[in-house]
Design a protein around this motif. Sequence first.
Motif, PDB file in Angstrom:
ATOM      1  N   LEU A 182       4.015 -17.302  -0.188  1.00  0.00           N
ATOM      2  CA  LEU A 182       4.407 -15.935   0.137  1.00  0.00           C
ATOM      3  C   LEU A 182       5.274 -15.926   1.394  1.00  0.00           C
ATOM      4  O   LEU A 182       4.826 -16.271   2.481  1.00  0.00           O
ATOM      5  N   GLY A 206       7.731 -13.162   1.866  1.00  0.00           N
ATOM      6  CA  GLY A 206       8.497 -11.927   1.804  1.00  0.00           C
ATOM      7  C   GLY A 206       8.105 -10.850   2.786  1.00  0.00           C
ATOM      8  O   GLY A 206       8.540  -9.702   2.647  1.00  0.00           O
ATOM      9  N   VAL A 211       8.062 -16.719  -3.044  1.00  0.00           N
ATOM     10  CA  VAL A 211       8.178 -15.260  -3.138  1.00  0.00           C
ATOM     11  C   VAL A 211       8.869 -14.793  -1.858  1.00  0.00           C
ATOM     12  O   VAL A 211       8.276 -14.827  -0.781  1.00  0.00           O
ATOM     13  N   ARG A 271      12.205 -12.468   0.358  1.00  0.00           N
ATOM     14  CA  ARG A 271      13.017 -11.259   0.462  1.00  0.00           C
ATOM     15  C   ARG A 271      14.425 -11.595  -0.025  1.00  0.00           C
ATOM     16  O   ARG A 271      14.938 -12.691   0.255  1.00  0.00           O
ATOM     17  N   TYR A 302      10.864 -12.342  -6.056  1.00  0.00           N
ATOM     18  CA  TYR A 302      10.949 -11.462  -4.884  1.00  0.00           C
ATOM     19  C   TYR A 302       9.616 -10.782  -4.613  1.00  0.00           C
ATOM     20  O   TYR A 302       8.808 -10.562  -5.510  1.00  0.00           O
ATOM     21  N   GLY A 303       9.423 -10.430  -3.357  1.00  0.00           N
ATOM     22  CA  GLY A 303       8.174  -9.812  -2.936  1.00  0.00           C
ATOM     23  C   GLY A 303       8.050  -8.367  -3.370  1.00  0.00           C
ATOM     24  O   GLY A 303       9.043  -7.676  -3.598  1.00  0.00           O
ATOM     25  N   ARG A 325       1.005  -7.205  -0.590  1.00  0.00           N
ATOM     26  CA  ARG A 325       0.786  -8.641  -0.766  1.00  0.00           C
ATOM     27  C   ARG A 325       0.389  -8.983  -2.209  1.00  0.00           C
ATOM     28  O   ARG A 325       0.934  -9.904  -2.811  1.00  0.00           O
ATOM     29  N   SER A 378       3.199  -9.088  -4.521  1.00  0.00           N
ATOM     30  CA  SER A 378       3.990 -10.311  -4.344  1.00  0.00           C
ATOM     31  C   SER A 378       3.333 -11.483  -5.057  1.00  0.00           C
ATOM     32  O   SER A 378       4.006 -12.305  -5.695  1.00  0.00           O
ATOM     33  N   ASN A 435       4.002 -11.233  -8.757  1.00  0.00           N
ATOM     34  CA  ASN A 435       5.362 -11.673  -9.086  1.00  0.00           C
ATOM     35  C   ASN A 435       5.436 -13.194  -9.156  1.00  0.00           C
ATOM     36  O   ASN A 435       6.096 -13.758 -10.025  1.00  0.00           O
ATOM     37  N   ASP A 491       0.111 -18.480   2.578  1.00  0.00           N
ATOM     38  CA  ASP A 491       0.956 -17.662   3.443  1.00  0.00           C
ATOM     39  C   ASP A 491       2.038 -18.522   4.074  1.00  0.00           C
ATOM     40  O   ASP A 491       1.740 -19.592   4.644  1.00  0.00           O
TER      41      ASP A 491
END
Length: 214
Positions: free
Chosen positions: A6, A8, A48, A50, A70-71, A75, A78, A81, A95
């Motif tokens: 993650l 994003g 994931v 931006r 994309y985020g 959370r 995201s 996705n 994270d």
Amino acid sequence: MDLVLLMGGNSSRLNIGQNKVLLSYQNMPLFKYIILKLKPYVDDIILVIRKSDEAFVKDNLKGFQYKITYGGKERYLSVLNGLKLAKTKQVMIHDGARPFVDLKALEELLTLKENEIGMLYGNVKETIYLKDNKLKLLNRSSLIAAKTPQIIIKDFYEEAYKKSILDKYEPTDDISLILKYYNDINVKLVLDDKNVKITVKDDLKYLGGDFIKC
């Protein structure tokens, strides 16, 4: 096991004018350092991100095999996705602002069974109160602080999300969403106390005195 990283977030609490995963650490962007660290333990890597960071990410990961999505606004969106691109039953969620994962702890976490979920955690060292009409002292010996990586079962997460929409429930981490609807599932817990997340400016000290913006 696939990895969903993650990346994003908007880093609003850090207030440095850019996404914290782009900070330089060990002469590379923070997200690249994490990818290199976790790469030996996973199959596909799903980032994931931006959209505004996409060019920078691709420029710094030339020669790497990875997937991009994309985020979402939250959370858990995201994560969803990322899960759309994952192919394994169990998926590792991490994270992009946690570079200090202890690899021995991670290796122990990865011994979980195929029908288990799991996470790294930290001990709670401070005195904790529940703030209600009156302060209620909580027993910190029975409290833990959730960290990542967290390992989830993809199908369970996706089904739990569908149920959470009806309940208007918004989870704060990955494990909590599954446990709300599958509370009899076994959770493997592994201690990793030094697994700091870069969240506020004071946390930048963990990157060393010479960190720079990319």
